[in-house]
Every structure is written in C-alpha cells, then in structure tokens.
Design an enzyme around this catalytic site. Structure first.
Site, PDB file in Angstrom:
ATOM      1  N   GLY A  86     -18.268  -1.273  -3.130  1.00 56.26           N
ATOM      2  CA  GLY A  86     -18.438  -1.262  -4.577  1.00 56.26           C
ATOM      3  C   GLY A  86     -19.895  -1.399  -4.978  1.00 56.26           C
ATOM      4  O   GLY A  86     -20.610  -2.259  -4.478  1.00 56.26           O
ATOM      5  N   SER A 136     -12.794  -3.763  -0.622  1.00 52.79           N
ATOM      6  CA  SER A 136     -13.618  -2.900  -1.481  1.00 52.79           C
ATOM      7  C   SER A 136     -15.102  -3.164  -1.213  1.00 52.79           C
ATOM      8  O   SER A 136     -15.879  -3.406  -2.129  1.00 52.79           O
ATOM      9  CB  SER A 136     -13.284  -3.146  -2.956  1.00 52.79           C
ATOM     10  OG  SER A 136     -13.812  -2.129  -3.771  1.00 52.79           O
ATOM     11  N   PRO A 137     -15.519  -3.105   0.051  1.00 54.95           N
ATOM     12  CA  PRO A 137     -16.874  -3.533   0.423  1.00 54.95           C
ATOM     13  C   PRO A 137     -17.996  -2.602  -0.024  1.00 54.95           C
ATOM     14  O   PRO A 137     -19.164  -2.994   0.049  1.00 54.95           O
ATOM     15  CB  PRO A 137     -16.808  -3.593   1.949  1.00 54.95           C
ATOM     16  CG  PRO A 137     -15.787  -2.561   2.312  1.00 54.95           C
ATOM     17  CD  PRO A 137     -14.750  -2.649   1.227  1.00 54.95           C
ATOM     18  N   TYR A 180       0.851  -1.188   0.000  1.00 51.43           N
ATOM     19  CA  TYR A 180       0.000   0.000   0.000  1.00 51.43           C
ATOM     20  C   TYR A 180       0.890   1.241   0.000  1.00 51.43           C
ATOM     21  O   TYR A 180       1.261   1.780   1.043  1.00 51.43           O
ATOM     22  CB  TYR A 180      -0.925   0.013   1.216  1.00 51.43           C
ATOM     23  CG  TYR A 180      -2.023  -1.020   1.184  1.00 51.43           C
ATOM     24  CD1 TYR A 180      -2.287  -1.775   0.038  1.00 51.43           C
ATOM     25  CD2 TYR A 180      -2.828  -1.245   2.301  1.00 51.43           C
ATOM     26  CE1 TYR A 180      -3.297  -2.714   0.013  1.00 51.43           C
ATOM     27  CE2 TYR A 180      -3.845  -2.179   2.283  1.00 51.43           C
ATOM     28  CZ  TYR A 180      -4.078  -2.918   1.138  1.00 51.43           C
ATOM     29  OH  TYR A 180      -5.079  -3.854   1.124  1.00 51.43           O
TER      30      TYR A 180
END
Length: 277
Positions: free
Chosen positions: A193, A190-191, A35
């Site tokens: 989306g 990426s909950p 990251y």
C-alpha cells in the site's frame, strides 16, 4: 487472496502463480476461508491452494500453509466477523478438510469479534491446539494489548501476528515491535500500500512515481514493489511480508526482495513519515 476474490484469474493462471512462488523458494502460503468472491463458495482459496500443491509434482512438505477463520463474505462485497468459539472450531475443522491435511500448520484468528470476549476467542484457539486440529496459531488485526493477552493464554503456541502495515499504513508499528520482542512472526498484510502514491498518508493521494521508494528502487534497478518489500524485511528480523499476486511474474518479482540490501541513509529516507520530495 487475489487468486479467489473479484477479478480473479482463471484456475490455470492461479495454479501457475502458486507454482512460480514454490519455484522461487517461497515456503509460506497465506490463505483464509473467507477468500472468495460469490456467496456459497467459502473456502475457494483454500481449495485452490490445496489443488496447486497437489499438482506441483515435487515435495511440498516444507511449505507452511497458514489459513484464517472468523470472517465471512456474504457475496455483496462486505465482510462479517464471527469469532465465537463454536464458529472457530467448526471453521478450523472445515479448513483442515479443504486443505487435505491432518492438522492445519498455522491457524490464525482473522479479526477480533467485538461481540465476543477476546479471551474466549483465544481460548478456542487453545482448544484447537489441544485437539490436534491445528499445530500452531496466530492472530490478526489486533492491538498490542490483545497480543499480550493472547500470548499469556497461548504461550509458545502463539507464533504470528498479521496486521496491515505498508509504506502508506504504519499504524501497527507498536504491534510490529512488540511481536519482535516476543519472538512472533509479524506478517504485514497489504504490504505494498502506498507504493504508487506521492502522499503516503493514505490511499487518497494523487498517483505519482516521485517517492523515496520509487527513487531508491531506480537506484537499485528494481521495481518499487520489490523495494517496498525489501524495506519491510529490514523493519525487524521477524517480519515476513505476504504480498498478493495473480501472475507468476508478480510473485517472482516479489520473491527477489530478499536480495536487496539497504543502507542506513536509504532506510532513513524510507522510514520518514512522508517519503515524497
């Protein structure tokens, strides 16, 4: 991740965002050595998290920092994969030092490497456990068969599965349910989306606020994002969403998803393949 990649905030805002999460009762921080934004700054997010925890001024011994290894970012926006045992061992030790801990609380294999036998990569996680470099391990971006094989090798030391899962992307439903049966935490990445789309089949649909998520959020008087996280929490008792944030206000809104109770009729609407009209 949003605190360290492209369009990241300055460090003061990033630290304030982590502190807001801690103030809200969040006890899991998910990071990764990949990251970062520019080439040559591997571990940027791990260093940032360590600084934020050190500056908090209160006890953080109850906070679990989970990191990941096995992926890279050359600095051109692309992602690479290296899950060889030698790389994972070096990466885990480097992560441990950047986080400033005796052992990484949760170390996750970021992605299977098609050039490395899965059992070899998972075996490296076992060696890291045996060496005391990490306390528990997880796997990410995996299939059901890979979960079963890893569970057979690692046993109770395997505690988490991190796959993409959201209102828009539900391909990992079998993996979510398998994780629940095995008692593994399932961490959807990426909950959120699809929350801003009328078509929840992918990211290409036209922007809209006319979805079941938006309508039911309005009924509850909350943001669609908070409603989306509440839906995920209802998917299984082992689901722990990991929404990103770059502002304190965003993480505070996300944290309050735990306060929302959804009824059976609402869940039926939200669980439909398409949540539009």
């Amino acid at each position: 991740m949003p605190l360290s990649i492209e369009r990241r905030p300055d460090e003061d805002q990033a630290v304030a965002t982590v502190h807001a999460a801690l103030d809200a009762g969040i006890t899991l921080i998910d990071t990764a050595d990949s990251y970062h934004w520019h080439a040559g700054e591997r571990g940027h997010n791990e260093i940032l998290v360590a600084r934020a925890l050190a500056r908090y001024g209160r006890d953080t011994s109850h906070v679990l920092v989970a990191t990941k290894g096995g992926r890279g970012r050359p600095g051109d926006g692309s992602w690479t994969v290296d899950a060889t045992p030698a790389h994972l061992k070096r990466a885990a030790e480097a992560s441990r030092k950047r986080l400033g801990v005796e052992a990484v609380g949760l170390y996750q294999l970021h992605k299977p490497d098609p050039g490395v036998p899965w059992a070899d990569s998972v075996g490296a996680l076992r060696e890291l456990l045996d060496a005391g470099t990490v306390r528990a391990v997880g796997i990410s971006n995996v299939t059901s068969d890979q979960i079963r094989e890893a569970h057979a090798i690692l046993g109770d030391a395997l505690v988490s599965v991190q796959n993409q899962y959201s209102p828009a992307v539900r391909d990992a439903e079998p993996e979510l349910q398998l994780a629940a049966r095995l008692g593994l935490a399932f961490l959807p990445w990426s909950p959120l989306g699809g929350i801003s789309r009328s078509s929840l089949d992918g990211p290409s649909g036209p922007a809209s606020t006319d979805t079941a998520f938006h309508r039911i959020a309005g009924d509850h008087g909350v943001s669609p994002q908070r409603l989306g996280l509440a839906w995920l929490l209802h998917r299984a008792p082992t689901v722990i969403p990991i929404p990103g944030a770059s502002r304190p206000a965003s993480i505070l809104d996300s944290a309050r998803a735990t306060e929302i109770e959804l009824g059976a009729a609402e869940l039926r609407q939200l669980e439909a393949p398409r949540s539009g009209p």
